[in-house]
Design an enzyme around this catalytic site. Structure first.
Site, PDB file in Angstrom:
ATOM      1  N   VAL A   1       0.820  -1.211   0.000  1.00  9.49           N
ATOM      2  CA  VAL A   1       0.000   0.000   0.000  1.00  9.49           C
ATOM      3  C   VAL A   1       0.853   1.260   0.000  1.00  9.49           C
ATOM      4  O   VAL A   1       0.658   2.159  -0.812  1.00  9.49           O
ATOM      5  CB  VAL A   1      -0.972  -0.014   1.192  1.00  9.49           C
ATOM      6  CG1 VAL A   1      -1.692   1.328   1.312  1.00  9.49           C
ATOM      7  CG2 VAL A   1      -1.983  -1.134   1.039  1.00  9.49           C
TER       8      VAL A   1
ATOM      9  N   LYS B   1      13.887  -3.136   1.707  1.00 12.29           N
ATOM     10  CA  LYS B   1      12.690  -3.027   0.870  1.00 12.29           C
ATOM     11  C   LYS B   1      12.395  -1.565   0.544  1.00 12.29           C
ATOM     12  O   LYS B   1      12.075  -1.222  -0.612  1.00 12.29           O
ATOM     13  CB  LYS B   1      11.480  -3.646   1.563  1.00 12.29           C
ATOM     14  CG  LYS B   1      10.181  -3.472   0.770  1.00 12.29           C
ATOM     15  CD  LYS B   1       8.971  -3.940   1.552  1.00 12.29           C
ATOM     16  CE  LYS B   1       8.842  -5.444   1.482  1.00 12.29           C
ATOM     17  NZ  LYS B   1       7.558  -5.908   2.060  1.00 12.29           N
TER      18      LYS B   1
ATOM     19  N   PRO C   1      -7.845  -1.891  11.217  1.00 14.24           N
ATOM     20  CA  PRO C   1      -9.163  -1.338  10.886  1.00 14.24           C
ATOM     21  C   PRO C   1      -9.112   0.191  10.981  1.00 14.24           C
ATOM     22  O   PRO C   1      -8.888   0.736  12.075  1.00 14.24           O
ATOM     23  CB  PRO C   1     -10.094  -1.936  11.938  1.00 14.24           C
ATOM     24  CG  PRO C   1      -9.333  -3.071  12.551  1.00 14.24           C
ATOM     25  CD  PRO C   1      -7.888  -2.678  12.464  1.00 14.24           C
TER      26      PRO C   1
ATOM     27  N   ASP D   1     -10.885   2.967  10.898  1.00 14.40           N
ATOM     28  CA  ASP D   1     -11.633   3.902  11.747  1.00 14.40           C
ATOM     29  C   ASP D   1     -11.106   3.906  13.180  1.00 14.40           C
ATOM     30  O   ASP D   1     -10.923   4.966  13.786  1.00 14.40           O
ATOM     31  CB  ASP D   1     -13.122   3.536  11.748  1.00 14.40           C
ATOM     32  CG  ASP D   1     -13.685   3.440  10.347  1.00 14.40           C
ATOM     33  OD1 ASP D   1     -13.761   4.478   9.675  1.00 14.40           O
ATOM     34  OD2 ASP D   1     -14.021   2.319   9.916  1.00 14.40           O
TER      35      ASP D   1
ATOM     36  N   THR E   1      -8.658   7.006   5.544  1.00 15.17           N
ATOM     37  CA  THR E   1      -9.211   6.832   4.196  1.00 15.17           C
ATOM     38  C   THR E   1     -10.638   6.301   4.252  1.00 15.17           C
ATOM     39  O   THR E   1     -11.415   6.484   3.307  1.00 15.17           O
ATOM     40  CB  THR E   1      -8.339   5.886   3.361  1.00 15.17           C
ATOM     41  OG1 THR E   1      -8.029   4.711   4.120  1.00 15.17           O
ATOM     42  CG2 THR E   1      -7.045   6.569   2.942  1.00 15.17           C
TER      43      THR E   1
ATOM     44  N   SER F   1     -16.719   3.750  -1.546  1.00 16.87           N
ATOM     45  CA  SER F   1     -17.671   4.610  -2.261  1.00 16.87           C
ATOM     46  C   SER F   1     -17.356   4.642  -3.755  1.00 16.87           C
ATOM     47  O   SER F   1     -18.277   4.694  -4.587  1.00 16.87           O
ATOM     48  CB  SER F   1     -17.646   6.028  -1.679  1.00 16.87           C
ATOM     49  OG  SER F   1     -18.081   6.030  -0.334  1.00 16.87           O
TER      50      SER F   1
ATOM     51  N   HIS G   1     -15.302   0.996   7.771  1.00 14.08           N
ATOM     52  CA  HIS G   1     -14.619   0.425   6.607  1.00 14.08           C
ATOM     53  C   HIS G   1     -14.427  -1.063   6.912  1.00 14.08           C
ATOM     54  O   HIS G   1     -13.388  -1.503   7.381  1.00 14.08           O
ATOM     55  CB  HIS G   1     -13.273   1.106   6.365  1.00 14.08           C
ATOM     56  CG  HIS G   1     -12.462   0.426   5.288  1.00 14.08           C
ATOM     57  ND1 HIS G   1     -12.898   0.349   3.988  1.00 14.08           N
ATOM     58  CD2 HIS G   1     -11.267  -0.205   5.329  1.00 14.08           C
ATOM     59  CE1 HIS G   1     -11.991  -0.309   3.267  1.00 14.08           C
ATOM     60  NE2 HIS G   1     -10.998  -0.652   4.060  1.00 14.08           N
TER      61      HIS G   1
END
Length: 314
Positions: free
Chosen positions: A16, A42, A122, A124, A144, A150, A176
């Site tokens: 990500v 990395k 998670p 939130d 995010t 959405s 989310h």
């Protein structure tokens, strides 16, 4: 004359975090990106891979590797640490909380005074925890949230009615996670309520099943994950859209994980809702005119967020 360069820090340079860097690189979002990761090798490789694209781009961005101590003067810091665990969300939460418990205090010791954008799941609950640890105002710590969900919702609706997704205005709200839902009573197509269009043009809209659409959008991320064991492209663009709205003070309404202070009848919790995004972060939350059934769903999903938070003492 002083010209300020735009600087972004990313803590966590895995799937990500690296794709967020690459998305911002392609869009010319900022001038400098600093990658921080416990796996230094990395991070070095990710930065080098990003820099290899420079000759093909119309703008110049420097991507380099650093330490948390190098993030003091960043405009924004992206938190993309942790990973999805097969053991379930509670274990994922505990891992995420343990990591941010280390990195956020270290970040704040540098004197950092920008905005923090959280992707770590998670999201939130982690966003709430990051805000508490950082001591920053709630409007400057943003998750995010349901931003990507959405976008998936708009794509699903557009495919069903053969309309460009840019003409669809609809939001997934709440956690989310699996309990999120589509607030379709307020969804519009070209500015007109979808519920009204279903009555006026049943041959196009009459077959829409709200429950099926909502469930598909909520589970769409798992479809991606099950096939490749990661999600990266969509969330990277979601993050970049937030960053661009902040840098350009767009006052753009975007779904994100925002701190509720009475909105929708809830307080003291971060949840995915549409909000106006500008140079200061979240300007204010937009309260959708949700139906009674949707209010029940919202109460349930926010209750789930609170229960998870309580399980870790957050």
């Amino acid at each position: 004359m002083n010209i300020n360069t735009r600087k972004i820090g990313i803590i966590g340079a895995g799937h990500v975090g690296s794709h967020c860097a690459f998305s911002m690189l392609l869009q010319g979002t900022c001038d400098e990106i600093v990658l921080v990761d416990v796996d230094k090798a990395k991070a070095v490789s990710q930065a080098a891979d990003c820099m290899d694209t420079g000759i093909f781009l119309p703008h110049r961005t420097t991507v380099r590797v650093g330490e948390i101590s190098d993030l003091k003067d960043m405009d924004m810091v992206i938190i993309s640490v942790g990973k999805i665990l097969d053991e379930g969300r509670l274990q994922e939460l505990k891992l995420s909380v343990s990591i941010v418990s280390e990195v956020i205090p270290e970040l704040m010791k540098t004197g950092f005074d920008g905005l923090i954008l959280v992707i770590t799941n998670p999201v939130d609950i982690v966003t709430y925890y990051v805000q508490k640890l950082s001591g920053l105002p709630t409007h400057r710590v943003i998750g995010t949230g349901t931003g990507l969900d959405s976008a998936r919702l708009k794509k699903i609706i557009s495919e069903k009615i053969n309309i460009d997704p840019h003409s669809v205005e609809a939001y997934m709200i709440g956690e989310h996670g699996d309990s999120q839902f589509a607030a379709l009573s307020s969804a519009t197509i070209g500015g007109k309520l979808m519920t009204q269009l279903m009555k006026e043009k049943p041959e196009i809209y009459g077959s829409l099943n709200f429950e099926e659409i909502s469930e598909r959008a909520a589970m769409a991320g798992w479809e991606v994950y099950n096939g490749k064991k990661s999600t990266e492209f969509g969330i990277a663009c979601t993050l970049t859209r937030l960053v661009n709205a902040i840098y350009h003070d767009e006052k753009k309404i975007l779904p994100c994980s925002a701190f509720l202070n009475g909105e929708y009848g809830h307080s003291g919790v971060y949840a995915g809702v549409p909000a106006v995004i500008g140079k200061n972060g979240i300007e204010y939350i937009v309260e959708l005119p949700i139906s009674d059934d949707e209010k029940i769903k919202l109460d349930r999903t926010i209750g789930i967020i609170k229960n998870y938070a309580e399980s870790t003492g957050v």
